[in-house]
Design a protein around this motif. Structure first.
Motif, PDB file in Angstrom:
ATOM      1  N   ASP A  37      43.461  33.768 -42.224  1.00 17.37           N
ATOM      2  CA  ASP A  37      42.708  32.774 -41.722  1.00 17.37           C
ATOM      3  C   ASP A  37      42.816  33.242 -40.206  1.00 17.37           C
ATOM      4  O   ASP A  37      43.390  33.736 -39.629  1.00 17.37           O
ATOM      5  CB  ASP A  37      43.581  31.461 -41.757  1.00 17.37           C
ATOM      6  CG  ASP A  37      43.832  30.845 -43.151  1.00 17.37           C
ATOM      7  OD1 ASP A  37      42.738  31.261 -43.851  1.00 17.37           O
ATOM      8  OD2 ASP A  37      44.778  30.470 -43.525  1.00 17.37           O
ATOM      9  N   ASP A  87      39.098  24.322 -39.416  1.00 20.57           N
ATOM     10  CA  ASP A  87      37.719  24.442 -40.197  1.00 20.57           C
ATOM     11  C   ASP A  87      36.713  23.427 -39.857  1.00 20.57           C
ATOM     12  O   ASP A  87      37.222  22.218 -39.631  1.00 20.57           O
ATOM     13  CB  ASP A  87      37.634  24.921 -41.745  1.00 20.57           C
ATOM     14  CG  ASP A  87      38.336  26.379 -42.135  1.00 20.57           C
ATOM     15  OD1 ASP A  87      38.340  27.284 -41.076  1.00 20.57           O
ATOM     16  OD2 ASP A  87      39.035  26.377 -43.124  1.00 20.57           O
ATOM     17  N   ASP A 195      33.590  18.917 -42.338  1.00 20.89           N
ATOM     18  CA  ASP A 195      32.775  19.961 -43.298  1.00 20.89           C
ATOM     19  C   ASP A 195      31.424  19.377 -43.808  1.00 20.89           C
ATOM     20  O   ASP A 195      31.412  18.409 -44.368  1.00 20.89           O
ATOM     21  CB  ASP A 195      33.690  20.027 -44.669  1.00 20.89           C
ATOM     22  CG  ASP A 195      33.119  20.867 -45.558  1.00 20.89           C
ATOM     23  OD1 ASP A 195      31.923  21.156 -45.752  1.00 20.89           O
ATOM     24  OD2 ASP A 195      34.082  21.398 -46.665  1.00 20.89           O
TER      25      ASP A 195
END
Length: 286
Positions: A37, A87, A195
């Protein structure tokens, strides 16, 4: 500074490409690509090391309640913090198909943040500075400070008087809150990561403005900065957070507008001053 080598030494990872994300007065932020990551490396100027300590402290308080929705602190060194990367893209950069559902997620997440109690009211570093024992004393101090700045910065004298009168008339509402909690104090769309494929809220960042205060101070800033009078967003926020008293929210919205007007004026940013002043005038009429 060799940021990739710093990540290798601190965490024993294979660090590759380094991308500078932001650079400013407080810190320079880099994204470091790894075999796993990506990492976020923040490098602080010496005079802002206290901000580094604040960030580490606030994330440590948040971890038990909202771990997984915030960056994890992986390494703390002299002027350097390495974090995991949350993210997603900022909510401010996308257009969800259902704003109500999106804001329900924001409300639920903010409600979890507000489970984290604080022993007093005040500005947070790795402790509460100039702590006060109750919300009335704290908010009176904050309004007095911002009104003084407004006057010194050349704010409209009539509006100054109207705000001062309005706050004096409604200051009894401060006592409706009896316990301070951790407040993000910048929980707006620019700091929320989502997202865009699933429209799931992945988490939030940027705890540099965190305070110990009435939770509605936090909610009001979200409304003033990102919601305004958008009915779908407001309904979603209530779905996720729960119903709250509008009178105290409006009083705190006034505070955030006053604070923002002072800040923009102090840095010479005049673009939004008139619209902020109009917002304040409307709020004192309610």
């Amino acid at each position: 500074m060799d940021v990739a080598q710093l990540a290798r030494d601190a965490l024993g990872v294979e660090a590759g490409e380094v991308i500078e994300r932001t650079g400013g007065q407080l810190s320079t932020v880099y994204e470091v690509r790894t075999a796993g990551d990506p990492l976020i490396v923040k490098v602080y100027s010496p005079q802002w090391r206290w901000k580094q300590a604040k960030e580490v402290h606030v994330y440590s308080m948040l971890e038990p309640e909202v771990g997984g929705s915030i960056p994890r602190v992986l390494h703390v060194g002299a002027g350097v913090t390495i974090l995991s990367k949350v993210d997603g893209v900022p909510l401010s950069q996308v257009e969800p198909p259902d704003w109500r559902a999106m804001y329900a997620q924001l409300g639920e997440l903010l409600r979890r943040v507000h489970r984290i109690g604080q022993p007093a009211y005040g500005y947070l570093t790795d402790e509460i500075l100039d702590p006060l024992p109750d919300n009335g004393q704290y908010m009176r101090r904050q309004f007095a400070k911002k009104l003084q700045e407004f006057e010194q910065l050349g704010g409209d004298a009539h509006l100054h008087a109207e705000i001062a009168t309005h706050v004096g008339r409604h200051a009894h509402l401060f006592a409706d809150n009896t316990a301070a909690v951790l407040c993000h104090n910048d929980f707006h769309e620019g700091n929320i990561l989502v997202d865009p494929d699933t429209w799931r809220v992945n988490g939030f960042i940027d705890v540099e403005n965190a305070i110990a205060a009435d939770p509605l101070v936090d909610l009001a800033k979200t409304i003033q900065y990102s919601v305004q009078d958008n009915a779908e967003k407001l309904a979603g926020l209530a779905d996720g957070y729960g119903a709250v008293p509008a009178d105290r929210i409006d009083l705190y919205r006034l505070y955030h507008s006053l604070e923002l007007w002072d800040w923009f004026t102090s840095i010479g940013e005049t673009t939004y001053l008139d619209s902020i002043a109009r917002d304040m005038a409307k709020l004192v009429e309610r």
